[in-house]
Scaffold this motif. Structure first.
Motif, short mmCIF file in Angstrom:
data_model
loop_
_atom_site.label_atom_id
_atom_site.label_comp_id
_atom_site.label_asym_id
_atom_site.label_seq_id
_atom_site.Cartn_x
_atom_site.Cartn_y
_atom_site.Cartn_z
N GLU A 1 83.91 -2.36 -51.82
CA GLU A 1 85.08 -2.83 -51.07
C GLU A 1 85.91 -3.82 -51.88
OE1 GLU A 1 85.94 -2.06 -47.75
OE2 GLU A 1 84.41 -0.50 -47.90
N SER A 2 85.25 -4.74 -52.55
CA SER A 2 85.96 -5.85 -53.17
C SER A 2 86.50 -5.57 -54.57
CB SER A 2 85.07 -7.08 -53.20
OG SER A 2 83.90 -6.83 -53.96
N GLU B 1 90.20 -6.36 -56.02
CA GLU B 1 90.36 -7.35 -57.10
C GLU B 1 91.22 -6.77 -58.23
OE1 GLU B 1 87.75 -10.01 -60.28
OE2 GLU B 1 86.69 -8.79 -58.81
#
Length: 104
Positions: A58-59, A63
């Motif tokens: 998800e991150s 990013e």
């Protein structure tokens, strides 16, 4: 700014984003499959993760998007596409990354 310079700036940003489980940046790790830059400076990054169950699924793409948008001022929009086709394998890693991880 020409497309090559813009792509080099984007690659520079990607080389400063690290896989949290491996001490190698995502570009040298071979997680970036493609960078496309349109004539109006829209950027599409096609990337993968080391596994489908990667904890940063998800991150990490978020990013990548946020860092490109905030650091590379010449881009308009950034679209990060996550794919697992083909699945990532060690062969995608650069020689530098393999050396860093003791795989050479």
């Amino acid at each position: 700014m020409n497309e090559n310079n813009l792509e080099n700036k984007i690659i520079s940003v990607l080389k400063n984003i690290y896989d949290p489980e491996i001490s190698v940046d995502i570009y040298e790790l071979g997680l970036i499959y493609d960078i496309k830059i349109s004539h109006n400076k829209d950027v599409k990054v096609v990337m993968t993760l080391t596994t489908i169950n990667c904890p940063v699924a998800e991150s990490l793409p978020l990013e990548v998007k946020e860092k490109i948008q905030s650091i590379v001022k010449d881009v308009r929009n950034v679209d990060v596409v996550l794919t697992f086709d083909p699945p990532w394998s060690r062969e995608f890693m650069s020689e530098e990354a393999r050396l860093e991880l003791g795989l050479l």
